[in-house]
Design a protein around this motif. Structure first.
Motif, PDB file in Angstrom:
ATOM      1  N   GLY A  42     112.407  64.915 -27.716  1.00  0.00           N
ATOM      2  CA  GLY A  42     112.332  64.740 -29.157  1.00  0.00           C
ATOM      3  C   GLY A  42     113.664  64.363 -29.783  1.00  0.00           C
ATOM      4  O   GLY A  42     114.730  64.641 -29.233  1.00  0.00           O
ATOM      5  N   HIS A  53     108.145  67.345 -26.058  1.00  0.00           N
ATOM      6  CA  HIS A  53     108.745  67.349 -27.391  1.00  0.00           C
ATOM      7  C   HIS A  53     110.118  68.010 -27.369  1.00  0.00           C
ATOM      8  O   HIS A  53     111.070  67.530 -28.015  1.00  0.00           O
ATOM      9  CB  HIS A  53     107.825  68.079 -28.372  1.00  0.00           C
ATOM     10  CG  HIS A  53     108.324  68.083 -29.779  1.00  0.00           C
ATOM     11  ND1 HIS A  53     108.430  66.946 -30.537  1.00  0.00           N
ATOM     12  CD2 HIS A  53     108.776  69.096 -30.572  1.00  0.00           C
ATOM     13  CE1 HIS A  53     108.897  67.240 -31.736  1.00  0.00           C
ATOM     14  NE2 HIS A  53     109.125  68.546 -31.781  1.00  0.00           N
ATOM     15  N   ARG A  54     110.230  69.083 -26.626  1.00  0.00           N
ATOM     16  CA  ARG A  54     111.502  69.806 -26.560  1.00  0.00           C
ATOM     17  C   ARG A  54     112.569  68.978 -25.859  1.00  0.00           C
ATOM     18  O   ARG A  54     113.719  68.928 -26.307  1.00  0.00           O
ATOM     19  CB  ARG A  54     111.299  71.139 -25.825  1.00  0.00           C
ATOM     20  CG  ARG A  54     112.576  71.956 -25.618  1.00  0.00           C
ATOM     21  CD  ARG A  54     112.270  73.287 -24.959  1.00  0.00           C
ATOM     22  NE  ARG A  54     111.583  73.115 -23.683  1.00  0.00           N
ATOM     23  CZ  ARG A  54     112.200  72.836 -22.527  1.00  0.00           C
ATOM     24  NH1 ARG A  54     113.527  72.690 -22.502  1.00  0.00           N
ATOM     25  NH2 ARG A  54     111.513  72.711 -21.417  1.00  0.00           N
ATOM     26  N   ASP A  82     113.454  67.857 -35.082  1.00  0.00           N
ATOM     27  CA  ASP A  82     112.399  67.953 -36.087  1.00  0.00           C
ATOM     28  C   ASP A  82     112.829  67.444 -37.465  1.00  0.00           C
ATOM     29  O   ASP A  82     111.998  67.036 -38.269  1.00  0.00           O
ATOM     30  CB  ASP A  82     111.929  69.414 -36.211  1.00  0.00           C
ATOM     31  CG  ASP A  82     111.225  69.890 -34.936  1.00  0.00           C
ATOM     32  OD1 ASP A  82     110.743  69.021 -34.181  1.00  0.00           O
ATOM     33  OD2 ASP A  82     111.166  71.109 -34.717  1.00  0.00           O
ATOM     34  N   ASP A 101     101.478  70.733 -33.714  1.00  0.00           N
ATOM     35  CA  ASP A 101     102.486  71.745 -33.412  1.00  0.00           C
ATOM     36  C   ASP A 101     103.807  71.136 -32.948  1.00  0.00           C
ATOM     37  O   ASP A 101     104.786  71.867 -32.751  1.00  0.00           O
ATOM     38  CB  ASP A 101     101.970  72.702 -32.327  1.00  0.00           C
ATOM     39  CG  ASP A 101     100.837  73.590 -32.827  1.00  0.00           C
ATOM     40  OD1 ASP A 101     100.733  73.754 -34.059  1.00  0.00           O
ATOM     41  OD2 ASP A 101     100.055  74.086 -31.989  1.00  0.00           O
ATOM     42  N   THR A 102     103.847  69.816 -32.755  1.00  0.00           N
ATOM     43  CA  THR A 102     105.071  69.189 -32.238  1.00  0.00           C
ATOM     44  C   THR A 102     105.578  68.090 -33.183  1.00  0.00           C
ATOM     45  O   THR A 102     106.367  68.360 -34.075  1.00  0.00           O
ATOM     46  CB  THR A 102     104.836  68.631 -30.817  1.00  0.00           C
ATOM     47  OG1 THR A 102     103.664  67.791 -30.818  1.00  0.00           O
ATOM     48  CG2 THR A 102     104.635  69.757 -29.814  1.00  0.00           C
ATOM     49  N   TRP A 103     105.106  66.865 -33.014  1.00  0.00           N
ATOM     50  CA  TRP A 103     105.761  65.741 -33.705  1.00  0.00           C
ATOM     51  C   TRP A 103     105.102  65.286 -35.004  1.00  0.00           C
ATOM     52  O   TRP A 103     105.691  64.489 -35.743  1.00  0.00           O
ATOM     53  CB  TRP A 103     105.882  64.544 -32.759  1.00  0.00           C
ATOM     54  CG  TRP A 103     104.592  64.038 -32.157  1.00  0.00           C
ATOM     55  CD1 TRP A 103     104.061  64.385 -30.947  1.00  0.00           C
ATOM     56  CD2 TRP A 103     103.709  63.056 -32.712  1.00  0.00           C
ATOM     57  NE1 TRP A 103     102.892  63.691 -30.703  1.00  0.00           N
ATOM     58  CE2 TRP A 103     102.658  62.861 -31.774  1.00  0.00           C
ATOM     59  CE3 TRP A 103     103.690  62.328 -33.887  1.00  0.00           C
ATOM     60  CZ2 TRP A 103     101.606  61.967 -31.995  1.00  0.00           C
ATOM     61  CZ3 TRP A 103     102.655  61.441 -34.116  1.00  0.00           C
ATOM     62  CH2 TRP A 103     101.629  61.264 -33.167  1.00  0.00           C
ATOM     63  N   HIS A 153     103.620  61.140 -26.940  1.00  0.00           N
ATOM     64  CA  HIS A 153     104.618  61.761 -27.803  1.00  0.00           C
ATOM     65  C   HIS A 153     105.315  60.704 -28.639  1.00  0.00           C
ATOM     66  O   HIS A 153     105.692  59.640 -28.151  1.00  0.00           O
ATOM     67  CB  HIS A 153     105.664  62.525 -26.983  1.00  0.00           C
ATOM     68  CG  HIS A 153     106.683  63.220 -27.834  1.00  0.00           C
ATOM     69  ND1 HIS A 153     107.889  62.641 -28.191  1.00  0.00           N
ATOM     70  CD2 HIS A 153     106.663  64.444 -28.430  1.00  0.00           C
ATOM     71  CE1 HIS A 153     108.561  63.473 -28.956  1.00  0.00           C
ATOM     72  NE2 HIS A 153     107.856  64.586 -29.110  1.00  0.00           N
ATOM     73  N   GLN A 198     104.427  70.310 -25.615  1.00  0.00           N
ATOM     74  CA  GLN A 198     105.557  71.100 -26.095  1.00  0.00           C
ATOM     75  C   GLN A 198     106.816  70.818 -25.274  1.00  0.00           C
ATOM     76  O   GLN A 198     107.920  70.674 -25.820  1.00  0.00           O
ATOM     77  CB  GLN A 198     105.217  72.592 -26.028  1.00  0.00           C
ATOM     78  CG  GLN A 198     104.225  73.071 -27.071  1.00  0.00           C
ATOM     79  CD  GLN A 198     104.895  73.291 -28.430  1.00  0.00           C
ATOM     80  OE1 GLN A 198     106.091  73.033 -28.602  1.00  0.00           O
ATOM     81  NE2 GLN A 198     104.124  73.756 -29.405  1.00  0.00           N
ATOM     82  N   SER A 234      97.978  70.230 -30.490  1.00  0.00           N
ATOM     83  CA  SER A 234      99.273  70.115 -29.808  1.00  0.00           C
ATOM     84  C   SER A 234     100.172  69.113 -30.533  1.00  0.00           C
ATOM     85  O   SER A 234     101.400  69.281 -30.575  1.00  0.00           O
ATOM     86  CB  SER A 234      99.073  69.697 -28.345  1.00  0.00           C
ATOM     87  OG  SER A 234      98.617  68.363 -28.239  1.00  0.00           O
TER      88      SER A 234
END
Length: 401
Positions: free
Chosen positions: A390, A386-387, A393, A153-155, A241, A383, A150
């Motif tokens: 965040g 992060h969305r 990216d 896939d994110t940060w 996160h 996720q 996870s």
């Protein structure tokens, strides 16, 4: 430190010698006057020479007073202050050199023992170590494969972007794990396979276990400082996160400091009752029941400068390990000249807290739920966090440190 060199006055005469000369002249004058008063017959026979001598003595005393008055107090204090500043600068320089020497020795010991660092062999060992900005170690466990995925896939950058992050930004990121109680078993082989695919692990000579987190933290910093030369070494849990650009910007503000400890500082209660979470078996060391710990960073994320990581590496065999790793780390620094930086951007809550801050253009450096000591159900919610929380990216690539 011995006798200091006398300070000089503006006319080149040292303050100390002026003072001594004046005192001597004063007592000589007193002695002459006393003798004049006690032997009047001599004064009558040779009155003019005696009066002339008294006049000379008094003139010397007046001159001394004049010289003393000419020494400006501000000049003296300024010179003392400058000397003090020079001594402090030399002291810091010596301390820095001592820490560099200790770091070199520690790296050599690690390399020779091969006990805590999987160093490259051959020509790689002969190359000068590159200077990095910070090393981020994400503390993980055998059972946390889904958490790691996870994060990837994110940060956390992966693959070529992870290498690019090292080359362009000087940021090293690794999942940190030791080995099982039976080295070479199925758990270790699973990590070996995962590392072969992602190449994002730092393996420690450490037996994994929940009650061994203090030891693992100590070995992580000792290993990282021996393997990479960086300004900062960061410890992160695998269920929070991170916004890497914000973490970098936060640390960059303290880059010129030699001994700095950055995190969300707290001083929670010492829990003496058995069976509760975060129970402190050595609670008696902290005084009466109900007392609180000294100030230390909460364990989800914190960063320490190179000198402090080196200190841990050099003294790892005598540093005491408490049950809670964040308390252990804080105890290692409590008696040192360390700046504790309490930065609340490293402990934002998950939506809505970090959400509205991100919308306002001031995203948090790290986000988690206090109630869970991480993101509650992090695998399912990473996720979403992060969305919503965040920094974007591409932020890390456009941020200058």
């Amino acid at each position: 430190m011995g006798l200091s060199r006398p300070q000089k006055s503006g006319n080149g005469v040292s303050t100390r010698w002026v003072s001594l000369f004046c005192i001597a002249s004063f007592f000589l004058g007193v002695l002459v006057v006393n003798r004049l008063w006690s032997v009047p017959e001599l004064a009558e026979k040779d009155e003019e020479p005696m009066l002339e001598h008294r006049s000379t003595t008094l003139h010397q005393m007046v001159n001394c007073d004049t010289k003393e008055a000419s020494l400006q107090a501000g000049d003296i204090f300024s010179q003392v202050s400058q000397t003090h500043d020079v001594i402090m600068t030399l002291d810091k320089t010596i301390s820095s050199l001592e820490m560099q020497l200790a770091a070199a020795r520690a790296a050599k010991v690690h390399s020779e023992e091969g006990s805590q660092v999987n160093t490259e062999s051959g020509p790689e060992q002969l190359k000068d170590r590159r200077k990095f900005f910070f090393v981020m170690g994400i503390i993980t466990a055998f059972s946390s494969r889904k958490r790691r995925d996870s994060i990837r896939d994110t940060w956390m950058p992966k693959g070529e972007e992870l290498k690019k992050l090292e080359l362009e930004k000087g940021i090293i990121m690794r999942f940190v794990i030791g080995h099982s109680a039976s080295p070479g078993g199925v758990l270790d082989r699973a990590i070996d396979a995962e590392d072969a695919h992602h190449k994002d692990f730092l393996r420690l000579n450490h037996v994994e276990g929940y009650h061994e987190l203090s030891s693992k933290t100590q070995i992580y910093f000792s290993t990282a400082v021996a393997k990479w030369d960086a300004d900062f070494y960061v410890k992160v849990d695998d269920d929070i996160h991170i916004n890497l650009g914000m973490v970098g910007s936060t640390l960059a503000r303290h880059r010129s400091k030699t001994r700095v400890y950055v995190g969300c500082m707290k001083s929670g209660s010492v829990l003496s009752q058995k069976g509760v979470k975060y129970h402190e078996p050595e609670h008696w060391k902290f005084g009466e029941e109900g007392n609180k710990y000294f100030r230390h960073a909460t364990g989800q994320i914190y960063a320490i400068s190179k000198d402090l990581a080196t200190y841990i590496s050099v003294n790892r065999h005598i540093l005491h390990l408490y049950a809670n790793e964040d308390v252990s780390l804080g105890s290692w620094f409590i008696g040192l000249d360390v700046e504790h930086v309490d930065d609340r951007s490293l402990c934002c809550g998950t939506p809505l807290d970090c959400d509205w801050k991100a919308q306002a253009g001031n995203p948090c450096a790290a986000s988690f739920d206090w109630s869970c000591s991480g993101i509650c159900k992090s695998v399912e919610r990473m996720q979403e966090v992060h969305r919503r929380c965040g920094e974007g990216d591409g932020a890390i690539w456009h941020t200058s440190f």
